[in-house]
Write a protein that holds these residues in place. Sequence first.
Motif, PDB file in Angstrom:
ATOM      1  N   LEU A  50       0.875  -1.179   0.000  1.00 32.99           N
ATOM      2  CA  LEU A  50       0.000   0.000   0.000  1.00 32.99           C
ATOM      3  C   LEU A  50       0.906   1.221   0.000  1.00 32.99           C
ATOM      4  N   ASN A  51       0.812   2.036  -1.025  1.00 32.66           N
ATOM      5  CA  ASN A  51       1.611   3.267  -1.125  1.00 32.66           C
ATOM      6  C   ASN A  51       3.089   3.045  -0.811  1.00 32.66           C
ATOM      7  N   GLY A  52       3.663   1.963  -1.320  1.00 35.13           N
ATOM      8  CA  GLY A  52       5.087   1.705  -1.154  1.00 35.13           C
ATOM      9  C   GLY A  52       5.470   1.046   0.160  1.00 35.13           C
ATOM     10  N   GLU A  53       4.533   0.837   1.062  1.00 38.13           N
ATOM     11  CA  GLU A  53       4.800   0.160   2.340  1.00 38.13           C
ATOM     12  C   GLU A  53       4.382  -1.304   2.215  1.00 38.13           C
ATOM     13  N   THR A  54       5.111  -2.206   2.874  1.00 41.11           N
ATOM     14  CA  THR A  54       4.765  -3.624   2.851  1.00 41.11           C
ATOM     15  C   THR A  54       3.985  -3.979   4.111  1.00 41.11           C
ATOM     16  N   PHE A  55       2.817  -4.546   3.897  1.00 36.86           N
ATOM     17  CA  PHE A  55       1.938  -4.986   4.976  1.00 36.86           C
ATOM     18  C   PHE A  55       1.801  -6.498   4.901  1.00 36.86           C
ATOM     19  N   ALA A  56       1.328  -7.104   5.992  1.00 35.86           N
ATOM     20  CA  ALA A  56       1.103  -8.552   6.011  1.00 35.86           C
ATOM     21  C   ALA A  56      -0.142  -8.856   6.833  1.00 35.86           C
ATOM     22  N   GLY A  81     -23.534   8.034   1.475  1.00 38.89           N
ATOM     23  CA  GLY A  81     -23.312   8.486   2.841  1.00 38.89           C
ATOM     24  C   GLY A  81     -22.213   7.746   3.580  1.00 38.89           C
ATOM     25  N   ALA A  82     -21.617   6.733   2.959  1.00 40.53           N
ATOM     26  CA  ALA A  82     -20.550   5.973   3.624  1.00 40.53           C
ATOM     27  C   ALA A  82     -19.273   6.805   3.676  1.00 40.53           C
ATOM     28  N   LYS A  83     -18.461   6.530   4.647  1.00 41.00           N
ATOM     29  CA  LYS A  83     -17.182   7.214   4.791  1.00 41.00           C
ATOM     30  C   LYS A  83     -16.166   6.610   3.823  1.00 41.00           C
ATOM     31  N   PRO A  84     -15.109   7.348   3.475  1.00 43.99           N
ATOM     32  CA  PRO A  84     -14.138   6.880   2.472  1.00 43.99           C
ATOM     33  C   PRO A  84     -13.453   5.552   2.808  1.00 43.99           C
ATOM     34  N   PHE A  85     -13.273   5.223   4.082  1.00 44.00           N
ATOM     35  CA  PHE A  85     -12.576   4.001   4.468  1.00 44.00           C
ATOM     36  C   PHE A  85     -13.293   2.754   3.940  1.00 44.00           C
ATOM     37  N   VAL A  86     -14.598   2.703   4.075  1.00 53.45           N
ATOM     38  CA  VAL A  86     -15.406   1.592   3.566  1.00 53.45           C
ATOM     39  C   VAL A  86     -16.584   2.213   2.820  1.00 53.45           C
ATOM     40  N   ALA A  87     -16.314   2.669   1.616  1.00 56.77           N
ATOM     41  CA  ALA A  87     -17.311   3.452   0.872  1.00 56.77           C
ATOM     42  C   ALA A  87     -18.153   2.619  -0.082  1.00 56.77           C
ATOM     43  N   ARG A 121     -22.479 -13.070  -2.141  1.00 55.86           N
ATOM     44  CA  ARG A 121     -22.630 -12.335  -0.887  1.00 55.86           C
ATOM     45  C   ARG A 121     -22.145 -10.907  -1.075  1.00 55.86           C
ATOM     46  N   VAL A 122     -22.821  -9.993  -0.466  1.00 57.30           N
ATOM     47  CA  VAL A 122     -22.404  -8.600  -0.499  1.00 57.30           C
ATOM     48  C   VAL A 122     -21.454  -8.378   0.673  1.00 57.30           C
ATOM     49  N   ILE A 123     -20.213  -7.954   0.367  1.00 57.38           N
ATOM     50  CA  ILE A 123     -19.249  -7.686   1.431  1.00 57.38           C
ATOM     51  C   ILE A 123     -18.680  -6.279   1.268  1.00 57.38           C
ATOM     52  N   PRO A 124     -18.321  -5.645   2.379  1.00 60.50           N
ATOM     53  CA  PRO A 124     -17.734  -4.311   2.295  1.00 60.50           C
ATOM     54  C   PRO A 124     -16.331  -4.374   1.707  1.00 60.50           C
ATOM     55  N   ILE A 125     -15.968  -3.316   1.009  1.00 62.40           N
ATOM     56  CA  ILE A 125     -14.622  -3.197   0.450  1.00 62.40           C
ATOM     57  C   ILE A 125     -13.933  -2.032   1.158  1.00 62.40           C
ATOM     58  N   ALA A 126     -12.779  -2.313   1.736  1.00 57.23           N
ATOM     59  CA  ALA A 126     -12.079  -1.324   2.558  1.00 57.23           C
ATOM     60  C   ALA A 126     -10.821  -0.828   1.865  1.00 57.23           C
ATOM     61  N   ASP A 127     -10.516   0.417   2.109  1.00 54.59           N
ATOM     62  CA  ASP A 127      -9.281   1.022   1.629  1.00 54.59           C
ATOM     63  C   ASP A 127      -8.441   1.370   2.863  1.00 54.59           C
ATOM     64  N   LEU A 128      -7.496   0.488   3.218  1.00 55.00           N
ATOM     65  CA  LEU A 128      -6.678   0.714   4.404  1.00 55.00           C
ATOM     66  C   LEU A 128      -5.847   1.987   4.298  1.00 55.00           C
ATOM     67  N   ARG A 129      -5.626   2.456   3.071  1.00 51.12           N
ATOM     68  CA  ARG A 129      -4.899   3.711   2.919  1.00 51.12           C
ATOM     69  C   ARG A 129      -5.575   4.806   3.739  1.00 51.12           C
ATOM     70  N   GLY A 157      -4.292   7.147   6.863  1.00 45.81           N
ATOM     71  CA  GLY A 157      -4.087   8.545   6.478  1.00 45.81           C
ATOM     72  C   GLY A 157      -3.282   8.729   5.209  1.00 45.81           C
ATOM     73  N   MET A 158      -3.211   7.711   4.385  1.00 48.43           N
ATOM     74  CA  MET A 158      -2.497   7.809   3.104  1.00 48.43           C
ATOM     75  C   MET A 158      -3.444   8.369   2.053  1.00 48.43           C
ATOM     76  N   GLU A 159      -2.878   8.911   1.012  1.00 51.44           N
ATOM     77  CA  GLU A 159      -3.702   9.409  -0.087  1.00 51.44           C
ATOM     78  C   GLU A 159      -4.185   8.247  -0.951  1.00 51.44           C
ATOM     79  N   ALA A 160      -5.386   8.380  -1.458  1.00 51.68           N
ATOM     80  CA  ALA A 160      -5.922   7.369  -2.363  1.00 51.68           C
ATOM     81  C   ALA A 160      -5.125   7.384  -3.662  1.00 51.68           C
ATOM     82  N   THR A 161      -5.001   6.223  -4.279  1.00 49.93           N
ATOM     83  CA  THR A 161      -4.301   6.130  -5.561  1.00 49.93           C
ATOM     84  C   THR A 161      -5.194   5.408  -6.556  1.00 49.93           C
ATOM     85  N   GLU A 162      -4.900   5.581  -7.798  1.00 49.63           N
ATOM     86  CA  GLU A 162      -5.646   4.901  -8.851  1.00 49.63           C
ATOM     87  C   GLU A 162      -5.231   3.437  -8.909  1.00 49.63           C
ATOM     88  N   ALA A 163      -6.163   2.603  -9.261  1.00 49.27           N
ATOM     89  CA  ALA A 163      -5.873   1.178  -9.424  1.00 49.27           C
ATOM     90  C   ALA A 163      -4.918   0.978 -10.592  1.00 49.27           C
TER      91      ALA A 163
END
Length: 167
Positions: free
Chosen positions: A27-33, A53-59, A67-75, A79-85
Motif C-alpha cells: 500500500l503506497n510503497g509500504e509492505t503490509f502482512a 453516505g458511507a465514509k471513504p474508508f469503507v465506501a 454475498r455482499v461484502i464491504p470493500i475497505a481502503d486501508l490507505r 491517512g495515506m492518499e488514495a491512488t488509482e488502481a
Amino acid sequence: MNVETVKHAFDHVWNGQDELSVLTFSLNGETFAIEAINVQEILDLLPETRVPGAKPFVAGVINFRGRVIPIADLRRAFGMEATEATIDSRIVVVELTLDGEPCLVGIRTDKVHEVTTLPRSAGEPPPIVGMRWRPDFIHCLVRRGSDFVIIPNLEVIFSTQPARAAA
C-alpha cells in the motif's frame, strides 16, 4: 495507549508461536502482512457499488460469491492518499471477528506479493511515539532485510472506524 496495551497486541498476533504465516502486500510503497489463515481469496478488482453516505474508508461493497461484502481502503485508515488502481491492484478477502461475529471484508491492495513466514525474533511492537500512524492500528513491525513489514491490527482498525466517522 500505554506500553502494556502495545505489548499485549504484539503477543496476541504471535499467539505463542515462533513464526507467523502471512500474505504480504503493498500500500503506497509500504509492505503490509495479514495472517494467511484469515485470507479467503485474492481477487482481481471487481465492480464496486458505492454506498451513499458511507465514509471513504469503507465506501462501497462488492459481490463475492453471491454475498455482499464491504470493500475497505486501508490507505484511508492510515491517512495515506488514495491512488488509482493499476494492473497489479488486487482485493484480498479476509475473515475477521468483529464484535464476536465472523465477518468477510475485501481489502484493496496495490499489489499482492507472497505467502511467507515471518519470525517472531525479527518482530517488535510499534513505538508509542514518533509513528505517523496510530500505534493501536499496528500489531507489530517485523524486520526483513533493511525494511519493515507492518502487521496491521485489522480488528482495531475496523472497530474504530464507525466511532471516528461519527465524530
